[in-house]
Design an enzyme around this catalytic site. Structure first.
Site, PDB file in Angstrom:
ATOM      1  CB  CYS A   1      -3.065   0.789  -2.352  1.00  0.00           C
ATOM      2  SG  CYS A   1      -4.189   1.912  -2.512  1.00  0.00           S
TER       3      CYS A   1
ATOM      4  N   GLY B   1      -3.526   9.130  -2.873  1.00  0.00           N
ATOM      5  CA  GLY B   1      -4.791   9.850  -3.335  1.00  0.00           C
ATOM      6  C   GLY B   1      -5.011  10.898  -4.306  1.00  0.00           C
TER       7      GLY B   1
ATOM      8  CG  ASP C   1      -2.002   1.394   1.243  1.00  0.00           C
ATOM      9  OD1 ASP C   1      -2.294   1.619   0.448  1.00  0.00           O
ATOM     10  OD2 ASP C   1      -1.963   1.974   2.621  1.00  0.00           O
ATOM     11  CB  SER C   2       0.248   5.481  -0.449  1.00  0.00           C
ATOM     12  OG  SER C   2      -0.297   4.982   0.137  1.00  0.00           O
TER      13      SER C   2
ATOM     14  CB  CYS D   1      -9.428   4.522   0.740  1.00  0.00           C
ATOM     15  SG  CYS D   1      -8.000   4.731   1.706  1.00  0.00           S
TER      16      CYS D   1
ATOM     17  CD  GLU E   1       0.856   6.732   6.414  1.00  0.00           C
ATOM     18  OE1 GLU E   1       1.964   6.333   6.298  1.00  0.00           O
ATOM     19  OE2 GLU E   1      -0.376   5.357   5.680  1.00  0.00           O
TER      20      GLU E   1
ATOM     21  CG  HIS F   1      -4.741   5.377   4.649  1.00  0.00           C
ATOM     22  ND1 HIS F   1      -3.973   4.971   3.846  1.00  0.00           N
ATOM     23  CD2 HIS F   1      -3.773   5.050   5.089  1.00  0.00           C
ATOM     24  CE1 HIS F   1      -2.548   4.444   3.515  1.00  0.00           C
ATOM     25  NE2 HIS F   1      -2.313   5.181   4.744  1.00  0.00           N
TER      26      HIS F   1
HETATM   27  N1  DGL Z   1      -5.146   3.431   1.282  1.00  0.00           N
HETATM   28  C1  DGL Z   1      -5.266   3.854   0.115  1.00  0.00           C
HETATM   29  C2  DGL Z   1      -6.171   3.071  -0.863  1.00  0.00           C
HETATM   30  O1  DGL Z   1      -7.152   2.146  -0.160  1.00  0.00           O
HETATM   31  C3  DGL Z   1      -4.546   4.881  -0.423  1.00  0.00           C
HETATM   32  C4  DGL Z   1      -4.181   6.206   0.415  1.00  0.00           C
HETATM   33  C5  DGL Z   1      -3.185   7.048  -0.608  1.00  0.00           C
HETATM   34  O2  DGL Z   1      -2.708   6.752  -0.310  1.00  0.00           O
HETATM   35  O3  DGL Z   1      -4.126   8.353  -0.515  1.00  0.00           O
HETATM   36  O4  DGL Z   1      -6.530   3.925  -1.421  1.00  0.00           O
END
Ligand code: DGL
Length: 261
Positions: free
Chosen positions: A69, A39, A6-7, A180, A148, A182
């Protein structure tokens, strides 16, 4: 070995579901923390990151690669699949299908990054599976960065989340899709706002089921976890207890490592 990326920290919600479903499997996680958030990035940028990270996990001989992600899946899972046709690649997409199946009010909402919200892939998912339902797409800039920073439940966010969610409830939604990875870590703030008027939809467990279907020997291994990050790897490991994932710590084979890809 199952490769997951993931990011940043968000994909740990998917990793946790996989570790619960496949307690013996060896897992490797890469967090692209030098480039988070995805994003607000261009599709080209996200695609180049996905190909670099996916290529590395393929070179590590992962049996399955999980793009944990939604943003990276929307922008680049097809490109990754065409470069690695020999490895099963599982993407993560907002749970529009289960939300439609469960919705009685015929109004659902999807919370997502700006990139996912405007993606053709989400538009197609909605066209294909939600044509009889009103889908409210809500971009949530800044929410992944909040995770984060582990600013999970401060009063500023509680007010921001209420301002986002309460109007959706007024419009009659009964399903709120976390689009997302996150945002799973924001569920403790989001859920109470819904009271009993809507349910949260998170696809992490469904993704874990898909991984166990596609892996050759899904639950084979020594229950080891390898953690890598493109920056501040020590923060990735230190975040586990803050995210309620302390139970994963005993699996960590050696301290999280920085890896520039
Ligand atoms: N966790 C990611 C997602 O599911 C990306 C969040 C990000 O880096 O903006 O979209």
């Amino acid at each position: 070995m199952i490769g997951i990326f993931d990011s940043g920290l968000g994909g740990l919600s998917v990793l946790a579901a996989i570790a619960r479903a496949l307690p013996q499997a060896d897992l490797v996680y890469f967090a692209d923390t030098a480039h988070v958030p995805y994003g607000s990035r261009s599709d080209e940028f996200i695609r180049s990151r996905v190909l670099a990270i996916g290529g590395h996990l393929a070179a590590m001989r992962c049996d399955v690669i999980v793009v944990a992600c939604n943003t990276a899946t929307a922008a680049a899972v097809s490109a990754l699949r065409s470069q690695h046709a020999d490895i099963p690649i599982v993407g993560v997409e907002p749970g529009v299908k289960p939300a439609v199946a469960a919705s009685k009010s015929r109004h659902i909402a999807v919370l997502a990054t700006e990139s996912t919200a405007r993606s053709e892939r989400l538009a197609r998912l909605i066209r294909d599976h939600a044509d009889s339902v009103n889908v409210h797409i809500e971009p949530c800039p800044g929410w992944a960065t909040r995770v984060e920073r582990l600013h999970l439940d401060d009063p500023v966010f509680m007010a921001e989340a209420a301002a986002k969610i309460l109007p959706l409830l007024e419009r009659g939604i009964d399903q709120l899709v976390l689009g997302c990875t996150h945002y799973s870590f924001l569920a403790p703030v989001l859920k109470p706002l819904l009271s009993s008027r809507a349910e949260l939809v998170d696809v992490a467990d469904a993704v874990a089921q898909q991984v166990s279907r596609l892996a050759m020997r899904p639950n084979a291994g020594d229950a080891r976890l390898l953690l890598f990050a493109s920056a501040n790897a020590e923060d990735l490991q230190a975040a586990l207890p803050r995210l309620g994932l302390d139970w994963l710590t005993p699996r960590i084979a050696h301290p999280a490592q920085n890896l520039v890809l």
